[in-house]
Design an enzyme around this catalytic site. Sequence first.
Site, PDB file in Angstrom:
ATOM      1  N   ARG A  84     -42.879  18.598   3.733  1.00 28.11           N
ATOM      2  CA  ARG A  84     -43.667  19.276   2.826  1.00 28.11           C
ATOM      3  C   ARG A  84     -44.309  20.353   3.573  1.00 28.11           C
ATOM      4  NH1 ARG A  84     -45.816  19.156  -2.759  1.00 28.11           N
ATOM      5  NH2 ARG A  84     -46.877  20.481  -2.438  1.00 28.11           N
ATOM      6  N   ARG A 125     -56.287  22.768  -0.949  1.00 26.05           N
ATOM      7  CA  ARG A 125     -55.823  22.871  -2.270  1.00 26.05           C
ATOM      8  C   ARG A 125     -57.068  22.510  -2.784  1.00 26.05           C
ATOM      9  NH1 ARG A 125     -50.421  20.187   0.358  1.00 26.05           N
ATOM     10  NH2 ARG A 125     -49.850  19.808  -1.240  1.00 26.05           N
ATOM     11  N   LYS A 155     -48.129  13.965  -9.411  1.00 21.93           N
ATOM     12  CA  LYS A 155     -47.138  14.861 -11.194  1.00 21.93           C
ATOM     13  C   LYS A 155     -45.839  14.513 -11.206  1.00 21.93           C
ATOM     14  CE  LYS A 155     -49.249  18.361 -10.106  1.00 21.93           C
ATOM     15  NZ  LYS A 155     -50.801  18.449  -8.456  1.00 21.93           N
ATOM     16  N   ARG A 200     -46.817  11.585   2.913  1.00 20.02           N
ATOM     17  CA  ARG A 200     -45.071  11.948   1.556  1.00 20.02           C
ATOM     18  C   ARG A 200     -44.241  12.619   2.780  1.00 20.02           C
ATOM     19  NH1 ARG A 200     -47.382  15.401  -3.049  1.00 20.02           N
ATOM     20  NH2 ARG A 200     -48.088  16.918  -1.840  1.00 20.02           N
ATOM     21  N   ARG A 234     -51.552  26.384 -14.034  1.00 20.72           N
ATOM     22  CA  ARG A 234     -52.612  26.171 -12.803  1.00 20.72           C
ATOM     23  C   ARG A 234     -54.570  26.792 -12.924  1.00 20.72           C
ATOM     24  NH1 ARG A 234     -49.784  23.365  -9.111  1.00 20.72           N
ATOM     25  NH2 ARG A 234     -50.075  22.919  -7.067  1.00 20.72           N
TER      26      ARG A 234
HETATM   27  P1  ATP Z   1     -48.284  17.661  -5.858  1.00 17.66           P
HETATM   28  O1  ATP Z   1     -49.123  17.594  -4.768  1.00 17.66           O
HETATM   29  O2  ATP Z   1     -48.498  16.936  -6.729  1.00 17.66           O
HETATM   30  O3  ATP Z   1     -47.283  17.916  -5.990  1.00 17.66           O
HETATM   31  P2  ATP Z   1     -49.351  20.444  -4.836  1.00 17.66           P
HETATM   32  O4  ATP Z   1     -50.431  21.449  -5.810  1.00 17.66           O
HETATM   33  O5  ATP Z   1     -49.347  20.303  -4.048  1.00 17.66           O
HETATM   34  O6  ATP Z   1     -48.908  19.028  -6.081  1.00 17.66           O
HETATM   35  P3  ATP Z   1     -47.244  21.983  -5.904  1.00 17.66           P
HETATM   36  O7  ATP Z   1     -47.395  21.655  -7.547  1.00 17.66           O
HETATM   37  O8  ATP Z   1     -45.668  21.521  -5.145  1.00 17.66           O
HETATM   38  O9  ATP Z   1     -48.322  21.668  -5.317  1.00 17.66           O
HETATM   39  O10 ATP Z   1     -47.345  23.585  -5.716  1.00 17.66           O
HETATM   40  C1  ATP Z   1     -46.726  24.056  -4.599  1.00 17.66           C
HETATM   41  C2  ATP Z   1     -47.973  25.437  -4.019  1.00 17.66           C
HETATM   42  O11 ATP Z   1     -47.579  25.740  -5.044  1.00 17.66           O
HETATM   43  C3  ATP Z   1     -49.772  25.860  -4.660  1.00 17.66           C
HETATM   44  O12 ATP Z   1     -49.808  25.131  -3.398  1.00 17.66           O
HETATM   45  C4  ATP Z   1     -49.514  26.591  -5.246  1.00 17.66           C
HETATM   46  O13 ATP Z   1     -49.619  27.938  -4.157  1.00 17.66           O
HETATM   47  C5  ATP Z   1     -47.780  27.135  -5.469  1.00 17.66           C
HETATM   48  N1  ATP Z   1     -47.534  26.456  -7.534  1.00 17.66           N
HETATM   49  C6  ATP Z   1     -47.277  25.913  -7.974  1.00 17.66           C
HETATM   50  N2  ATP Z   1     -46.848  26.222  -9.038  1.00 17.66           N
HETATM   51  C7  ATP Z   1     -48.122  27.515  -9.406  1.00 17.66           C
HETATM   52  C8  ATP Z   1     -48.855  28.106 -10.197  1.00 17.66           C
HETATM   53  N3  ATP Z   1     -48.853  27.117 -11.881  1.00 17.66           N
HETATM   54  N4  ATP Z   1     -49.495  28.774 -10.488  1.00 17.66           N
HETATM   55  C9  ATP Z   1     -49.299  29.509  -8.712  1.00 17.66           C
HETATM   56  N5  ATP Z   1     -49.238  28.799  -7.758  1.00 17.66           N
HETATM   57  C10 ATP Z   1     -48.802  28.072  -8.013  1.00 17.66           C
HETATM   58 MG    MG Z   2     -45.865  18.717  -7.151  1.00 25.43          MG
END
Ligand code: ATP
Ligand code: MG
Length: 228
Positions: A166, A177, A19, A133, A94
């Site tokens: 991260r 996750r 994303k 990553r 989400r």
């Molecule tokens: P990507 O790997 O594509 O970056 P991701 O889902 O692993 O996706 P992030 O989008 O960076 O990572 O989100 C990291 C963390 O932030 C999630 O695991 C969650 O704890 C929190 N988070 C982010 N957005 C939301 C949301 N809309 N609602 C609740 N928690 C969120």
């Molecule tokens: Mg992200």
Amino acid sequence: MTARRTYRILFIGPPGAGKGTYAKHLEGRLGVPHISTGTMLRRCVAKDAPGAEKVRYHLDRGELIPDNMMIEIIKRRLSEEDTKNGFMLDGFPRTLVQAKMLDGLLDSMGLGLDYIFNIWTPYNKIVQRALNRAHCEACGRIYNLKNEDISPELLCDTCGGKLVRRGDDRAETLWHRLEVYDEKTRPIVEFYSERPQFHEIYTGGPVEDGLGKMIDIIEAAEREHDCA
Ligand code: ATP
Ligand code: MG
């Protein structure tokens, strides 16, 4: 693609599907901000802002931050001037509660979504990518430490910032996750899937492939609109 258009775009998809990578690539081209809720939350933890401890607790476990807190964050961000012509939301909504809230918020402003990109990649690829990553602490560009030429000092090619990893990109947290995604986020795919703005994009191949598809979709919609 001209400036007068609006680009209210959602990127939905499992963690690590790309994303943020795609949104960053489109940002310069479309001229609307990339809003990553994950990045906003990680910054809040790094700055030790009020509420940071609570946020860190959820992040480190790969759990979602409570809906009411996320909704406040996003409402505030979408009221900023730079989102007037659009935004690319990465990581929000989400949950179904968040998706319904976003509909309500846009409705109340007389606005709608232009594109909903549901991106997907097989989970084994996702895990491999996330384990390799890193991202630039300063500009957010995402790197794959295995497939890309990285400077030995681990500095960003674009801005010279430091490349960091991260805390939640560890094997155990990652699988968790993905479970959280299946349970809490996958239902929103169904919620959006019947809308004309919804598009499914496979992102298991080279970035240019997925990006090319998104650009084709946007250009096709604009041609159609221009002839209407
Ligand atoms: P990507 O790997 O594509 O970056 P991701 O889902 O692993 O996706 P992030 O989008 O960076 O990572 O989100 C990291 C963390 O932030 C999630 O695991 C969650 O704890 C929190 N988070 C982010 N957005 C939301 C949301 N809309 N609602 C609740 N928690 C969120
Ligand atoms: Mg992200």
